[in-house]
Design a protein around this motif. Structure first.
Motif, PDB file in Angstrom:
ATOM      1  N   ARG A   4      39.292  40.894  44.720  1.00 32.56           N
ATOM      2  CA  ARG A   4      39.093  40.520  43.311  1.00 32.56           C
ATOM      3  C   ARG A   4      38.242  41.577  42.593  1.00 32.56           C
ATOM      4  N   ALA A   5      37.194  42.044  43.239  1.00 30.01           N
ATOM      5  CA  ALA A   5      36.323  43.049  42.631  1.00 30.01           C
ATOM      6  C   ALA A   5      37.066  44.362  42.405  1.00 30.01           C
ATOM      7  N   ARG A  23      40.325  44.657  42.007  1.00 28.25           N
ATOM      8  CA  ARG A  23      41.305  44.419  40.944  1.00 28.25           C
ATOM      9  C   ARG A  23      40.659  44.473  39.564  1.00 28.25           C
ATOM     10  N   ASP A  24      39.439  43.963  39.477  1.00 24.90           N
ATOM     11  CA  ASP A  24      38.742  43.947  38.188  1.00 24.90           C
ATOM     12  C   ASP A  24      38.259  45.331  37.774  1.00 24.90           C
ATOM     13  N   LYS A  25      37.980  46.194  38.739  1.00 30.98           N
ATOM     14  CA  LYS A  25      37.378  47.499  38.442  1.00 30.98           C
ATOM     15  C   LYS A  25      38.395  48.604  38.218  1.00 30.98           C
TER      16      LYS A  25
END
Length: 323
Positions: free
Chosen positions: A233-234, A236-238
């Motif tokens: 998730r991290a 994908r967000d970055k």
């Protein structure tokens, strides 16, 4: 003085191969108790920064205890090739032997091992503009349509590439457009090999596939407990990624990506990740089977480190003063 004696002997290098979850990292650290080694990762997923849990990277304590190389080289949105690996591995090997130590190459990316041990074919370098053009066409028509085009231009390559394998379809088309020849024809040419080392090859293979599958399942559960979903998730967000990005095609990451996109349930994600990892292990063993000159050990046997060390000691490698 004979011609052969005019040259010093090649320095040793240890190659430690095997399928995922066979215990390569643990054996490498055990070997370090006896030999002055530095470890070179042969893992196409460990080259990515931020991808720690799902790639089973060595922990900080292991990295301090034994020097590691070719880990955390690029960002998840970047690409890394077998040719880059060979260049980086050879450079690391030169530095390690220059310090009087022994390079130990450990991992499961068999394509990288093959490129290093058997040489690289003379394929053209990547062309950024051409790749962008191919990707634009894929967005308009879909990768299966480009696979049909590859089937017409290079049926041999198309036969071994899945219609949804965007990375390999793109590369095969790129090579054809750059050379006006099928990639399969180029790959038939003699490979260029430069490896000035006395290579000692060791492979860990399972005597019981079912037990290896149990190890795979247990390891994946531990990855989930350590926060694999949050890690993806991290990332994908970055970063600007999609499910076709090379980093997110890595086993485990691809399935978690699908789960985060609400394409599959948590249970289905587990099921698909385990199936993909078992298939990966099967492919790795298939790569290993025809390789010559390898000492193979059952990765499930008792006292495995002692058996591997006894073999290495018999090759004439000098031990350290580690007790």
């Amino acid at each position: 003085m004979t011609e052969q004696s005019c040259f010093p002997p090649f320095p040793p290098a240890i190659v430690l191969m095997g399928p995922t979850a066979s215990g390569k990292s643990g054996i490498a650290l055990e070997i370090a108790k006896h030999l002055p080694i530095e470890i070179i990762s042969v893992d196409s997923a460990q080259v990515y920064r931020h991808m720690d849990i799902g790639t089973a990277k060595p922990d900080a304590q292991s990295m301090v205890a034994v020097p590691h190389h070719l880990i955390n080289l690029i960002e998840p949105h970047e690409r890394y090739s077998a040719a880059q690996f060979v260049n980086h591995a050879l450079a690391a090997m030169r530095e390690i032997t220059g310090r009087g130590n022994i390079p130990l190459l450990a991992g499961g990316t068999m394509l990288y091992f093959r490129a290093l041990l058997e040489g690289l074919s003379e394929l053209p370098s990547a062309d950024t503009r051409l790749r962008a053009l191919i990707e634009t066409r894929a967005e308009e028509s879909g990768w299966p349509a480009l696979h049909n085009e590859l089937l017409r231009l290079d049926p041999v390559s198309a036969a071994r590439i899945q219609p949804t394998d965007s990375q390999r379809i793109q590369r095969a088309l790129e090579v054809y457009y750059l050379t006006d020849k099928p990639m399969s024809e180029t790959l038939k040419k003699p490979r260029h090999l430069y490896l000035p080392y006395r290579v000692i090859r060791v492979a860990l293979t399972p005597g019981n596939r079912q037990v290896l599958h149990q190890r795979i399942a247990q390891r994946f559960e531990k990855m989930l407990e350590r926060g694999l979903i949050d890690e993806v998730r991290a990332i994908r967000d970055k970063f600007c990624l999609d499910d076709e990005s090379p980093s997110m095609r890595c086993v485990g990451y691809r399935q978690v990506w699908m789960y985060l996109n609400n394409e599959i349930s948590l249970d289905k994600m587990r099921e698909m990740a385990l199936a993909a990892t078992r298939q990966l292990a099967k492919r790795q063993l298939t790569w290993l089977r025809p390789m010559q000159g390898i000492a193979k050990f059952d990765c499930l046997m008792e006292n495995l480190p002692e058996h591997v060390w006894e073999y290495l000691r018999g090759t004439g490698l000098k031990t350290t003063l580690v007790s």
